[in-house]
Design a protein around this motif. Structure first.
Motif, PDB file in Angstrom:
ATOM      1  N   SER A 252       0.820  -1.213   0.000  1.00 49.11           N
ATOM      2  CA  SER A 252       0.000   0.000   0.000  1.00 49.11           C
ATOM      3  C   SER A 252       0.847   1.253   0.000  1.00 49.11           C
ATOM      4  CB  SER A 252      -0.935   0.022   1.222  1.00 49.11           C
ATOM      5  OG  SER A 252      -0.181   0.153   2.417  1.00 49.11           O
ATOM      6  N   ILE A 253       0.272   2.292  -0.611  1.00 44.76           N
ATOM      7  CA  ILE A 253       0.854   3.638  -0.613  1.00 44.76           C
ATOM      8  C   ILE A 253      -0.010   4.494   0.309  1.00 44.76           C
ATOM      9  CG2 ILE A 253       1.295   5.709  -1.997  1.00 44.76           C
ATOM     10  CD1 ILE A 253       3.230   3.489  -2.707  1.00 44.76           C
ATOM     11  N   GLU A 254       0.629   5.113   1.311  1.00 46.13           N
ATOM     12  CA  GLU A 254      -0.080   5.943   2.274  1.00 46.13           C
ATOM     13  C   GLU A 254       0.058   7.415   1.863  1.00 46.13           C
ATOM     14  OE1 GLU A 254      -1.275   3.853   5.040  1.00 46.13           O
ATOM     15  OE2 GLU A 254      -0.545   2.413   3.566  1.00 46.13           O
ATOM     16  N   HIS A 255      -1.002   8.157   1.904  1.00 40.26           N
ATOM     17  CA  HIS A 255      -1.081   9.589   1.547  1.00 40.26           C
ATOM     18  C   HIS A 255      -1.094   9.792   0.027  1.00 40.26           C
ATOM     19  CE1 HIS A 255       0.052   9.791   5.709  1.00 40.26           C
ATOM     20  NE2 HIS A 255       1.314   9.519   5.469  1.00 40.26           N
ATOM     21  N   GLY A 256      -0.010   9.388  -0.659  1.00 40.74           N
ATOM     22  CA  GLY A 256       0.046   9.430  -2.129  1.00 40.74           C
ATOM     23  C   GLY A 256      -0.185  10.803  -2.724  1.00 40.74           C
ATOM     24  N   THR A 257       0.197  11.835  -1.981  1.00 43.15           N
ATOM     25  CA  THR A 257      -0.248  13.198  -2.258  1.00 43.15           C
ATOM     26  C   THR A 257      -0.037  13.690  -3.684  1.00 43.15           C
ATOM     27  OG1 THR A 257       0.294  13.626   0.034  1.00 43.15           O
ATOM     28  CG2 THR A 257      -0.181  15.546  -1.336  1.00 43.15           C
ATOM     29  N   PHE A 258       1.212  13.590  -4.163  1.00 46.59           N
ATOM     30  CA  PHE A 258       1.503  14.139  -5.498  1.00 46.59           C
ATOM     31  C   PHE A 258       1.603  13.030  -6.549  1.00 46.59           C
ATOM     32  CE2 PHE A 258       2.909  17.279  -2.388  1.00 46.59           C
ATOM     33  CZ  PHE A 258       2.239  18.409  -2.843  1.00 46.59           C
ATOM     34  N   MET A 259       0.771  12.020  -6.367  1.00 48.17           N
ATOM     35  CA  MET A 259       0.666  10.892  -7.289  1.00 48.17           C
ATOM     36  C   MET A 259       0.323  11.408  -8.689  1.00 48.17           C
ATOM     37  SD  MET A 259      -2.306   7.986  -6.822  1.00 48.17           S
ATOM     38  CE  MET A 259      -1.893   7.574  -5.132  1.00 48.17           C
ATOM     39  N   ASP A 260       1.050  10.939  -9.710  1.00 49.71           N
ATOM     40  CA  ASP A 260       0.698  11.345 -11.075  1.00 49.71           C
ATOM     41  C   ASP A 260       0.002  10.174 -11.786  1.00 49.71           C
ATOM     42  OD1 ASP A 260       2.766   9.602 -11.638  1.00 49.71           O
ATOM     43  OD2 ASP A 260       4.189  11.173 -12.235  1.00 49.71           O
ATOM     44  N   LEU A 261      -0.391  10.403 -13.025  1.00 54.21           N
ATOM     45  CA  LEU A 261      -1.141   9.373 -13.750  1.00 54.21           C
ATOM     46  C   LEU A 261      -0.322   8.108 -13.956  1.00 54.21           C
ATOM     47  CD1 LEU A 261      -3.050  11.599 -16.335  1.00 54.21           C
ATOM     48  CD2 LEU A 261      -3.992  10.416 -14.344  1.00 54.21           C
ATOM     49  N   GLU A 262       0.966   8.281 -14.141  1.00 54.69           N
ATOM     50  CA  GLU A 262       1.838   7.109 -14.316  1.00 54.69           C
ATOM     51  C   GLU A 262       1.832   6.250 -13.040  1.00 54.69           C
ATOM     52  OE1 GLU A 262       6.492   5.858 -15.147  1.00 54.69           O
ATOM     53  OE2 GLU A 262       5.988   7.980 -14.865  1.00 54.69           O
ATOM     54  N   ALA A 263       1.882   6.918 -11.887  1.00 56.52           N
ATOM     55  CA  ALA A 263       1.838   6.190 -10.610  1.00 56.52           C
ATOM     56  C   ALA A 263       0.502   5.451 -10.465  1.00 56.52           C
ATOM     57  CB  ALA A 263       2.048   7.150  -9.444  1.00 56.52           C
ATOM     58  N   MET A 264      -0.585   6.109 -10.852  1.00 55.88           N
ATOM     59  CA  MET A 264      -1.906   5.470 -10.770  1.00 55.88           C
ATOM     60  C   MET A 264      -1.973   4.229 -11.658  1.00 55.88           C
ATOM     61  SD  MET A 264      -4.511   8.729 -10.680  1.00 55.88           S
ATOM     62  CE  MET A 264      -4.133  10.114  -9.592  1.00 55.88           C
ATOM     63  N   ASP A 265      -1.463   4.360 -12.884  1.00 51.48           N
ATOM     64  CA  ASP A 265      -1.449   3.218 -13.803  1.00 51.48           C
ATOM     65  C   ASP A 265      -0.637   2.054 -13.228  1.00 51.48           C
ATOM     66  OD1 ASP A 265      -3.108   4.299 -15.727  1.00 51.48           O
ATOM     67  OD2 ASP A 265      -1.465   5.254 -16.833  1.00 51.48           O
ATOM     68  N   LEU A 266       0.520   2.383 -12.653  1.00 52.67           N
ATOM     69  CA  LEU A 266       1.363   1.355 -12.043  1.00 52.67           C
ATOM     70  C   LEU A 266       0.643   0.668 -10.879  1.00 52.67           C
ATOM     71  CD1 LEU A 266       4.911   3.031 -11.876  1.00 52.67           C
ATOM     72  CD2 LEU A 266       4.376   0.832 -12.972  1.00 52.67           C
ATOM     73  N   MET A 267      -0.104   1.454 -10.091  1.00 53.86           N
ATOM     74  CA  MET A 267      -0.832   0.883  -8.962  1.00 53.86           C
ATOM     75  C   MET A 267      -1.924  -0.065  -9.439  1.00 53.86           C
ATOM     76  SD  MET A 267      -1.071   4.101  -6.326  1.00 53.86           S
ATOM     77  CE  MET A 267      -1.641   3.223  -4.867  1.00 53.86           C
ATOM     78  N   ILE A 268      -2.623   0.341 -10.479  1.00 50.30           N
ATOM     79  CA  ILE A 268      -3.687  -0.510 -11.033  1.00 50.30           C
ATOM     80  C   ILE A 268      -3.083  -1.816 -11.566  1.00 50.30           C
ATOM     81  CG2 ILE A 268      -5.382  -0.693 -12.910  1.00 50.30           C
ATOM     82  CD1 ILE A 268      -5.875   2.399 -12.421  1.00 50.30           C
ATOM     83  N   GLU A 269      -1.970  -1.675 -12.273  1.00 46.43           N
ATOM     84  CA  GLU A 269      -1.274  -2.822 -12.862  1.00 46.43           C
ATOM     85  C   GLU A 269      -0.771  -3.792 -11.777  1.00 46.43           C
ATOM     86  OE1 GLU A 269       2.890  -3.001 -15.257  1.00 46.43           O
ATOM     87  OE2 GLU A 269       1.602  -1.280 -15.700  1.00 46.43           O
ATOM     88  N   ASN A 270      -0.278  -3.246 -10.664  1.00 42.15           N
ATOM     89  CA  ASN A 270       0.316  -4.074  -9.603  1.00 42.15           C
ATOM     90  C   ASN A 270      -0.657  -4.436  -8.489  1.00 42.15           C
ATOM     91  OD1 ASN A 270       3.444  -4.350 -10.005  1.00 42.15           O
ATOM     92  ND2 ASN A 270       2.913  -2.281 -10.639  1.00 42.15           N
ATOM     93  N   GLY A 271      -1.889  -3.903  -8.561  1.00 34.11           N
ATOM     94  CA  GLY A 271      -2.870  -4.181  -7.508  1.00 34.11           C
ATOM     95  C   GLY A 271      -2.510  -3.529  -6.177  1.00 34.11           C
TER      96      GLY A 271
END
Length: 418
Positions: A252-271
């Motif tokens: 898990s990523i806590e806070h994730g404040t300045f998450m960009d779209l690439e980070a979101m895609d990676l999170m979706i890909e990795n669950g």
């Protein structure tokens, strides 16, 4: 007040939110056998055959709520109010009260992600052995950071005032030291690992978002944690540190404040789960407006991170990132955890999804979904009850009337049949 563990208990629930279904069910009978939910039936069955009966016909019954980001033993105070020194013993004493307040407000399971020592681990064991009332605690022990990082306990101290912290104390540089730190957490009895891969808002340091673990270091954390069957939770504000952690395979990523779209895609890909802590963001943004609440080096970070968290949450939810409920209580007051639901709903998440994020989704993140997270037969009896319908007004979760954990009733009224 606890029920006799060997008896069968009947609950009549006016409304039921079971943690899985998107529908609110009405007029449901729940049977608890010892500490297990043994049956769920439509309609109100007769209470004659039961030793214990709990009448919740004018309540909504939900699974026990779970908060994935708490810090028992601390509550942020302004510079003016903060005590000059805080002993570990004082933290431990306050932690028992923080746990109780959290428990009474409907949170039957929490994840303590970061501790100055063995406070939460000790409290977990005291609660598990029945000596204290409180939530099930899953504890990370001392957070692991790199030198000068957000969880370096010697930040802000004069060089002559501290001994250089060793990996066992949670400060690591390089993969070998990572292994020493993770293994020490295992030795301490931690359930999982918390690392700070970027700067933090409240640490006495300039940047809240620079990356503070190399890819090699964060890979080592995950590989060491896997050896010991531990989850990994990651404090991250800046996108670069976050991406390294996601690629490494953290939970898990806590806070994730300045998450960009690439980070979101990676999170979706990795669950990878996202634990938003919007309420802590709102709290620090509010307090940053007050002179002398924070040290000056902290103030601009608090002002910028706060509003950003809810914005990021909105985007991540719309994009389909998996979200698990967490508040960072211990920055703001313990027992106010329910406010996170309000912020989630205000920022575009349907009330039912917000509740699921604190029940079934949190159970999956903790890898306990076979036992907890929903009201289903065969699962452990962790249930709460509130008046009103949280789907129509999520803020009713502020007032929890009944808490049942492991089949034991801690709040509310029940009747004995003789």
């Amino acid at each position: 007040m606890s029920l006799d563990v060997d008896s069968k208990t009947l609950i009549h629930a006016g409304k039921l939110i079971d943690g899985k279904s998107d529908q609110v069910q009405s007029r449901i009978s729940i049977v608890i056998d010892g500490n297990i939910i043994s049956d769920i039936k439509k309609g109100f069955i007769s209470s004659n055959d039961f030793e214990d009966y709990i009448d919740l016909r004018d309540h909504t019954v939900l699974p026990g709520l779970m908060d994935m980001h708490v810090h028992f033993g601390q509550e942020y105070q302004s510079k003016a109010q903060a005590p000059i020194k805080v002993e570990r013993e004082m933290q431990a004493i306050l932690a028992t009260q923080h746990a109780y307040v959290t428990f009474k407000s409907g949170f039957t399971t929490v994840r303590q992600v970061g501790d100055s020592g063995l406070v939460a681990i000790s409290l977990r064991d005291a609660i598990n052995s029945g000596k204290l009332a409180g939530p099930r605690i899953f504890a990370a022990g001392k957070t692991i950071a790199t030198t000068g990082g957000h969880a370096d306990p010697t930040n802000g101290k004069a060089v002559d005032d501290y001994d250089y912290p060793v990996p066992e104390q949670g400060v690591v540089n390089g993969p070998y030291e990572v292994y020493a730190a993770v293994r020490q957490r295992y030795k301490d009895g931690a359930d999982g690992i918390k690392i700070t891969v970027t700067g933090g808002v409240l640490s006495v340091a300039k940047s809240g978002q620079n990356p503070q673990f190399t890819q090699e270091e964060v890979d080592a954390v995950v590989s060491a944690a896997k050896d010991y069957g531990m989850w990994v939770a990651v404090h991250a504000h800046g996108a670069e540190g976050m991406k390294r952690a996601i690629k490494a395979g953290v939970d898990s990523i806590e806070h994730g404040t300045f998450m960009d779209l690439e980070a979101m895609d990676l999170m979706i890909e990795n669950g990878t789960y996202y634990v938003p802590t919007i309420s802590a963001g709102e709290f620090v943004a509010e307090k940053s407006k007050i002179d002398n609440f924070f040290p000056e080096i902290v103030r601009p970070k608090a002002a910028s991170v706060g509003p950003q968290i809810s914005d990021t949450f909105r985007k991540a939810y719309e994009k389909g990132v998996k979200i698990a409920f967490g508040t960072d209580a211990g920055v703001q007051k313990h027992g106010t955890n329910w406010k996170e639901f309000v912020y989630m709903v205000e920022n575009g998440m349907p009330a039912m999804k917000a509740i699921q994020s604190a029940t079934m989704e949190t159970a999956k993140l903790l890898r306990i979904e076979d036992k907890l997270g929903s009201i289903e037969s065969g699962k452990l009896a962790d249930l709460i009850a509130v008046k009103g319908n949280p789907i129509e007004d999520i803020s009713v979760l502020e007032n929890v009337d009944v808490v049942i954990k492991d089949g034991l009733l801690y709040e509310g009224h029940h009747h004995h049949h003789h």
